[in-house]
Design an enzyme around this catalytic site. Structure first.
Site, PDB file in Angstrom:
ATOM      1  N   HIS A  19      -0.740  10.467 -35.713  1.00 29.69           N
ATOM      2  CA  HIS A  19      -0.864   9.084 -36.171  1.00 29.69           C
ATOM      3  C   HIS A  19      -2.056   8.379 -35.538  1.00 29.69           C
ATOM      4  O   HIS A  19      -2.086   7.147 -35.497  1.00 29.69           O
ATOM      5  CB  HIS A  19       0.422   8.311 -35.871  1.00 29.69           C
ATOM      6  N   GLU A  30       3.162  10.392 -16.377  1.00 36.41           N
ATOM      7  CA  GLU A  30       2.966  10.514 -14.934  1.00 36.41           C
ATOM      8  C   GLU A  30       1.793  11.454 -14.635  1.00 36.41           C
ATOM      9  O   GLU A  30       1.015  11.208 -13.717  1.00 36.41           O
ATOM     10  CB  GLU A  30       4.268  10.989 -14.264  1.00 36.41           C
ATOM     11  N   CYS A  67      -3.287  -5.442   2.641  1.00 36.46           N
ATOM     12  CA  CYS A  67      -3.547  -5.922   3.997  1.00 36.46           C
ATOM     13  C   CYS A  67      -2.454  -5.481   4.970  1.00 36.46           C
ATOM     14  O   CYS A  67      -1.307  -5.318   4.585  1.00 36.46           O
ATOM     15  CB  CYS A  67      -3.579  -7.436   4.018  1.00 36.46           C
ATOM     16  N   GLU A  82      -5.564   8.261 -11.109  1.00 33.55           N
ATOM     17  CA  GLU A  82      -5.553   7.641  -9.780  1.00 33.55           C
ATOM     18  C   GLU A  82      -6.481   8.345  -8.802  1.00 33.55           C
ATOM     19  O   GLU A  82      -7.193   7.690  -8.054  1.00 33.55           O
ATOM     20  CB  GLU A  82      -4.128   7.659  -9.188  1.00 33.55           C
ATOM     21  N   LYS A 135      -1.448  10.349 -12.456  1.00 32.36           N
ATOM     22  CA  LYS A 135      -1.905  11.047 -11.243  1.00 32.36           C
ATOM     23  C   LYS A 135      -3.385  11.384 -11.366  1.00 32.36           C
ATOM     24  O   LYS A 135      -4.168  11.178 -10.449  1.00 32.36           O
ATOM     25  CB  LYS A 135      -1.139  12.348 -11.006  1.00 32.36           C
ATOM     26  N   ASN A 140      -1.336 -11.910   5.468  1.00 34.20           N
ATOM     27  CA  ASN A 140      -1.202 -11.136   4.234  1.00 34.20           C
ATOM     28  C   ASN A 140      -0.621 -12.065   3.185  1.00 34.20           C
ATOM     29  O   ASN A 140       0.248 -12.869   3.504  1.00 34.20           O
ATOM     30  CB  ASN A 140      -0.228  -9.968   4.409  1.00 34.20           C
ATOM     31  N   GLY A 141      -1.037 -11.911   1.946  1.00 37.12           N
ATOM     32  CA  GLY A 141      -0.486 -12.755   0.885  1.00 37.12           C
ATOM     33  C   GLY A 141      -1.557 -13.665   0.322  1.00 37.12           C
ATOM     34  O   GLY A 141      -2.757 -13.485   0.584  1.00 37.12           O
ATOM     35  N   ARG A 154      -2.607   1.950   3.460  1.00 37.83           N
ATOM     36  CA  ARG A 154      -2.250   0.929   2.474  1.00 37.83           C
ATOM     37  C   ARG A 154      -3.474   0.453   1.691  1.00 37.83           C
ATOM     38  O   ARG A 154      -3.324  -0.208   0.675  1.00 37.83           O
ATOM     39  CB  ARG A 154      -1.602  -0.262   3.184  1.00 37.83           C
ATOM     40  N   LYS A 177      -1.727   1.189  -1.573  1.00 32.31           N
ATOM     41  CA  LYS A 177      -0.438   1.867  -1.583  1.00 32.31           C
ATOM     42  C   LYS A 177       0.683   0.942  -2.030  1.00 32.31           C
ATOM     43  O   LYS A 177       1.550   1.325  -2.798  1.00 32.31           O
ATOM     44  CB  LYS A 177      -0.138   2.439  -0.195  1.00 32.31           C
ATOM     45  N   TRP A 200      -7.625  -6.518   2.504  1.00 31.94           N
ATOM     46  CA  TRP A 200      -7.929  -6.029   1.159  1.00 31.94           C
ATOM     47  C   TRP A 200      -8.294  -7.273   0.376  1.00 31.94           C
ATOM     48  O   TRP A 200      -7.445  -8.126   0.134  1.00 31.94           O
ATOM     49  CB  TRP A 200      -6.679  -5.369   0.587  1.00 31.94           C
TER      50      TRP A 200
HETATM   51  C1  G6P Z   1       0.588   0.815  -6.812  1.00 27.63           C
HETATM   52  C2  G6P Z   1       0.128   2.249  -6.656  1.00 27.63           C
HETATM   53  C3  G6P Z   1       0.922   3.171  -7.581  1.00 27.63           C
HETATM   54  C4  G6P Z   1       2.407   2.961  -7.364  1.00 27.63           C
HETATM   55  C5  G6P Z   1       2.797   1.500  -7.615  1.00 27.63           C
HETATM   56  C6  G6P Z   1       4.265   1.193  -7.336  1.00 27.63           C
HETATM   57  O1  G6P Z   1       0.136   0.302  -8.014  1.00 27.63           O
HETATM   58  O2  G6P Z   1      -1.250   2.383  -6.935  1.00 27.63           O
HETATM   59  O3  G6P Z   1       0.584   4.513  -7.301  1.00 27.63           O
HETATM   60  O4  G6P Z   1       3.118   3.823  -8.211  1.00 27.63           O
HETATM   61  O5  G6P Z   1       2.020   0.691  -6.747  1.00 27.63           O
HETATM   62  O6  G6P Z   1       4.541   1.269  -5.961  1.00 27.63           O
HETATM   63  P1  G6P Z   1       6.007   1.197  -5.368  1.00 27.63           P
HETATM   64  O7  G6P Z   1       5.822   1.153  -3.888  1.00 27.63           O
HETATM   65  O8  G6P Z   1       6.651  -0.054  -5.905  1.00 27.63           O
HETATM   66  O9  G6P Z   1       6.728   2.417  -5.845  1.00 27.63           O
END
Ligand code: G6P
Length: 600
Positions: free
Chosen positions: A502, A479, A2, A486, A483, A98-99, A27, A595, A74
């Protein structure tokens, strides 16, 4: 997640609010809304499920006002819908939030028992009712009374037609920043919404609220003690929030990495003692020597970058180090040791799980450093010290430049700790030179984009992919899988190469390609035998490394082996990006993701 924007001043709030909300779109959100107090003192509210642009286009010309609040939502309590969108209104009061209000059910039941008709399924809707029912003469006191009944987290902005020109904002666990203009004032949940209008900002602390008028603001605590705040200056250029000709922010941010790494290194390498200086650490050499263990905490890509950091610290400083998801750590009643250095990693500095882990640590007397991108963010302010990434704003949900800059900052920290411990000056010089070479080497990888894009377009036909790596290659594989998941929604699973036999070897078939991380290090032969095991079972192998050749190989420039985990993920970012583009996905705003996840 949000977003909040608020304005009070001589101008028309509406274009400022819609422009601000557009800046917060990155966001993640599902609905948007505005409330303004018209010049004749009436409250005008518009909210709808869907995009900010659609909301802006639907506003009648007379929808104007000098004071207003805006929101992107959101969904948490209640599905995305017009009714559940913010602002929520009771009489003359409108609120954006927000929250999460944890005791909302109880408060809703009480209000309903008093005959109040609630029109949404949200937790937020109780707030305007509680505020509107207060007898307090000042809006600030009415908000304070309402907040005293609430259990949970909030960043809020409130307008009330009985108090024209006044905004009240408050923060507890969800960011609120004030923007100071010329006889006009702004507030938002993220500086991204403000940079176009002002550079002077004030970050609220948890438990603080502010009354804002066009000519100034006053901050105080929830129990009405006045607080003093010094404005700070935002350094980020407004253009950093524009895609600048790129089709997606993710691609722009991948291409910004050479410059971002240069900024992370700037002024931090010491050519005399072959070490690194990190001004914000606040750790003298004696304290640094006393560290017996390093524990790194973060979520998502920040966690994987933390795993790279742990390996760098172990290798270069020979201090036992590991990384753990902050989201797990905070719930498992961790043993907190006085001689452990805890490091919280976060691009946004607002991820609630990471913030909660930091707070838990601080409560138990642990020493916590932050490796954070967003200056002045909650995690940065909660930590005992830290290092900023200076990567510039990262808008795409999938982290790219912040991930790389985090790994670079950890290399600097490992070099610094290493040179205090047993890393020789010669090795210190070798690592420092390796770090200086990174920006140019990233450029070299980016020049291969067309080839990687073609490979990605071909890989996009698979439903599932395996990512394997060993030791330094293992967080890289994780990672890479993160990616791909995501942004392309292709199922991707990362496995340590050594673990393949294994279990997952049973999955190998022509339908499951494996992306293998194969740097030219002491484990190359081991990795090659893993590739053999996959190929023998007719599995397709795509290699990311230094030595392998062929159509399914991406070759990255060689640096020092300790720094391999910084360069090897970059082809994987391009692979994920171009697979997502080939599949026609909304790359910058992947489904179901936000985000910065500022809720539990
Ligand atoms: C969310 C995003 C991830 C990100 C994570 C941590 O889950 O979807 O892509 O890596 O937050 O975000 P930060 O702002 O704490 O690095």
């Amino acid at each position: 997640m949000c977003g909040i924007v608020a304005y009070t001043g001589p101008g028309d709030a509406v274009p400022i609010l819609t422009e601000g909300l557009a800046r917060l779109e990155y966001r993640g959100y599902d609905s948007a809304g505005l409330a303004v107090v018209g010049r004749s003192g009436d409250l005008r509210v518009r909210k709808a499920e869907g995009r900010v642009a659609a909301l802006a286009a639907s506003l009648p010309a007379r929808f104007k006002g000098g004071t207003g609040i805006g929101h992107t939502r959101w969904a948490t309590h209640g599905e995305p819908s017009d009714d559940n969108a913010h602002p929520h209104v009771a009489g003359s009061v409108a609120v954006v939030h927000n929250g999460i209000i944890e005791n909302a059910d109880e408060l809703r039941a009480k209000l309903e028992a008093d005959g109040v008709v609630l029109t949404s399924d949200t937790d937020t809707e109780v707030l305007p009712h509680l505020i509107a029912r207060s007898d307090a003469a000042e809006l600030e006191d009415a908000v304070r009374e309402a907040l005293s009944q609430i259990v949970g987290t909030y960043g809020i902005a409130v307008v009330d037609t009985r108090h024209p020109g006044v905004l009240v904002v408050a923060r507890n666990g969800s960011p609120v920043v004030l923007g100071i203009g010329e006889k006009e004032m702004y507030a938002a949940s993220d500086v991204a919404a403000l940079v176009r209008y002002t550079r002077q900002v004030v970050h609220l602390d948890d438990g603080e609220l502010a009354t804002i008028r066009p000519d100034g603001f006053r901050t105080s605590t929830l129990d009405a003690r006045t607080t003093r705040k010094e404005p700070s200056v935002i350094e980020t250029e407004d253009a950093a929030y524009d895609a600048e000709g790129y089709t997606h922010f993710m691609r722009k941010e991948i291409h910004e990495q050479p410059a971002a790494v240069e900024r992370a290194l700037r002024g931090r390498l010491d050519g005399r003692f072959h070490t690194a200086h990190l001004g914000g650490l606040d750790l003298d050499p004696r304290e640094a020597r006393a560290i017996r263990r390093v524990k790194i905490l973060g979520c998502g890509s920040a966690y994987y970058a933390g795993q790279v950091g742990a390996q760098l610290i172990e290798e270069l400083a020979r201090i036992p180090a590991d990384a753990e998801p902050a989201s797990e750590f905070r719930y498992r009643n961790p043993v907190v040791e006085a001689d452990t250095l805890y490091i919280a990693v976060s691009q946004s500095g607002e991820t609630y799980d990471t913030l909660a882990a930091v707070q838990e640590l601080r409560r138990k007397g642990g020493r916590v450093l932050g490796v954070v991108n967003a200056v002045g963010s909650a995690i940065a302010r909660e930590c005992d010290g830290g290092v900023y990434l200076h990567a510039g704003p990262e808008i795409a949900v999938a982290s790219t430049k912040a991930y790389t800059s985090t790994a670079v900052v950890f290399a600097l920290l490992a070099l610094h700790l290493g040179r205090i411990h047993d890393l020789s000056p010669a090795d210190g010089r070798r690592i420092a030179e390796g770090l200086r070479a990174l920006p140019g080497q990233i450029e070299e990888i980016l020049r291969q984009e067309d080839r990687i894009a073609a490979l990605a377009a071909d890989l996009a036909k698979y439903r599932s992919m395996l990512f394997v790596g060993r030791v330094r290659g293992w967080p890289v594989a994780r990672e890479g899988a993160q990616k791909l998941k995501e942004v392309s929604y292709i199922h991707a699973e990362a496995y340590p190469a050594s673990e393949l036999k294994h279990g997952p070897l049973a999955l190998i078939s022509p339908d499951l390609p494996a992306v293998a991380i194969v740097p030219d290090d002491e484990l190359l032969d081991k990795n090659r035998s893993t590739l053999g095991e996959i190929r023998a079972r007719h599995g397709r192998v795509i290699t990311i490394g230094h030595t392998e050749a062929g159509e399914d190989a991406v070759v990255v420039p060689k640096n020092e082996p300790e720094l391999d985990a910084i360069l090897l993920p970059i082809p994987l970012q391009l692979l994920a990006y171009h697979a997502a583009v080939a599949l026609g996905h909304d790359v910058d705003k992947p489904r179901n993701l936000a985000k910065s996840v500022t809720v539990d």
